[in-house]
Design a protein around this motif. Structure first.
Motif, PDB file in Angstrom:
ATOM      1  N   ASN A  37      16.420  11.670  10.610  1.00 22.23           N
ATOM      2  CA  ASN A  37      16.782  12.468  11.303  1.00 22.23           C
ATOM      3  C   ASN A  37      17.101  12.209  12.378  1.00 22.23           C
ATOM      4  N   MET A  38      15.951  11.382  13.200  1.00 22.45           N
ATOM      5  CA  MET A  38      15.183  11.139  14.214  1.00 22.45           C
ATOM      6  C   MET A  38      16.870  10.670  14.802  1.00 22.45           C
ATOM      7  N   ASP A  39      16.948  11.071  16.216  1.00 16.44           N
ATOM      8  CA  ASP A  39      18.002  10.357  16.881  1.00 16.44           C
ATOM      9  C   ASP A  39      17.430   9.680  18.113  1.00 16.44           C
ATOM     10  N   PRO A  40      18.470   8.760  17.291  1.00 18.50           N
ATOM     11  CA  PRO A  40      17.818   7.111  18.679  1.00 18.50           C
ATOM     12  C   PRO A  40      17.779   7.030  19.526  1.00 18.50           C
ATOM     13  N   ALA A  41      17.887   7.971  20.814  1.00 15.78           N
ATOM     14  CA  ALA A  41      17.300   8.087  22.234  1.00 15.78           C
ATOM     15  C   ALA A  41      16.297   8.982  21.776  1.00 15.78           C
ATOM     16  N   PHE A  42      15.177   9.486  20.947  1.00 15.33           N
ATOM     17  CA  PHE A  42      14.245   9.617  20.765  1.00 15.33           C
ATOM     18  C   PHE A  42      13.043   8.331  20.489  1.00 15.33           C
ATOM     19  N   LEU A  43      13.778   7.530  19.161  1.00 23.31           N
ATOM     20  CA  LEU A  43      13.168   6.222  19.071  1.00 23.31           C
ATOM     21  C   LEU A  43      13.135   5.371  20.380  1.00 23.31           C
TER      22      LEU A  43
END
Length: 163
Positions: A37-43
Motif C-alpha cells: 500500500n506504500m505510495d510510490p512517492a515514498f518509495l
C-alpha cells in the motif's frame, strides 16, 4: 484522486510527511506491514528497503521461548515446538502469550497450560480471518480448543401437524 474532504486531508498529511522526509538529514527507519500500500512517492525517497518475511517454525519456537516470562508458571504439557507450528508473526505470538496467561488466570489456574496457548492462537487467527487447522492443533486438544467448530447434527425439523 480526491473525492472527499477526507481524501484531501489525507493527501495533505502525505505531502507534509514527504516534505519532512526530504528535509531530514539523519537516518530514518520506517516500518510497515502494508508494504504493497506504500505510495510510490515514498518509495522513491528510500535508499534501502528490507523486506522481512514471516518467521519460520524454528524462529517462531525461539520467539515463544524467549518471550514467555520466566516467572510465568507453565504446566508440564506446554510444548513450544507444537506452538511454533502455527504460522504466527512475532507480534501475534506476544499477544498469544498474554492472552494464554490471562485465560489461565481467569479459569483460576495456578499455571498456563498448552490448551490456554492454543485457545489464544485460535483467537489470534480469528482476528486475522485465518483458519485454525485441526491437523496442526491435534485431536488431543481440538475438542478443548475449538468445540464450536465440531460437526454437530442439527435436529430434524418437526413434522407439521395436518391442517
Amino acid at each position: 484522486d480526491v473525492k472527499s474532504s477526507q481524501d484531501r486531508h489525507s493527501n495533505m498529511e502525505v505531502n507534509y510527511l514527504l516534505q519532512e522526509i526530504e528535509r531530514f538529514t539523519g537516518i530514518l527507519l520506517l516500518s510497515t506491514n502494508h508494504f504493497n500500500n506504500m505510495d510510490p512517492a515514498f518509495l522513491r525517497r528510500f535508499t534501502y528497503t528490507i523486506i522481512f518475511g514471516a518467521p519460520a517454525s524454528a524462529q517462531r519456537k525461539r520467539i515463544w521461548e524467549r518471550n514467555i516470562p520466566a516467572p510465568l508458571p507453565l504446566a508440564d504439557d506446554v510444548n513450544t515446538e507444537h506452538l511454533a507450528e502455527f504460522g504466527l508473526t512475532g507480534g501475534s505470538i506476544l499477544n498469544c502469550i498474554r492472552h494464554g496467561a490471562a485465560r489461565a488466570a481467569a479459569r483460576g489456574m495456578d499455571r498456563v497450560f498448552q490448551e490456554d496457548f492454543l485457545w489464544s492462537i485460535k483467537r489470534e487467527l480469528q482476528k486475522h480471518n485465518l483458519e485454525l487447522s485441526r491437523e496442526v492443533v491435534g485431536e488431543e486438544f481440538w475438542r478443548k480448543v475449538a468445540p464450536e467448530w465440531e460437526h454437530r447434527q442439527l435436529p430434524s425439523p418437526r413434522p407439521k401437524a395436518p391442517a
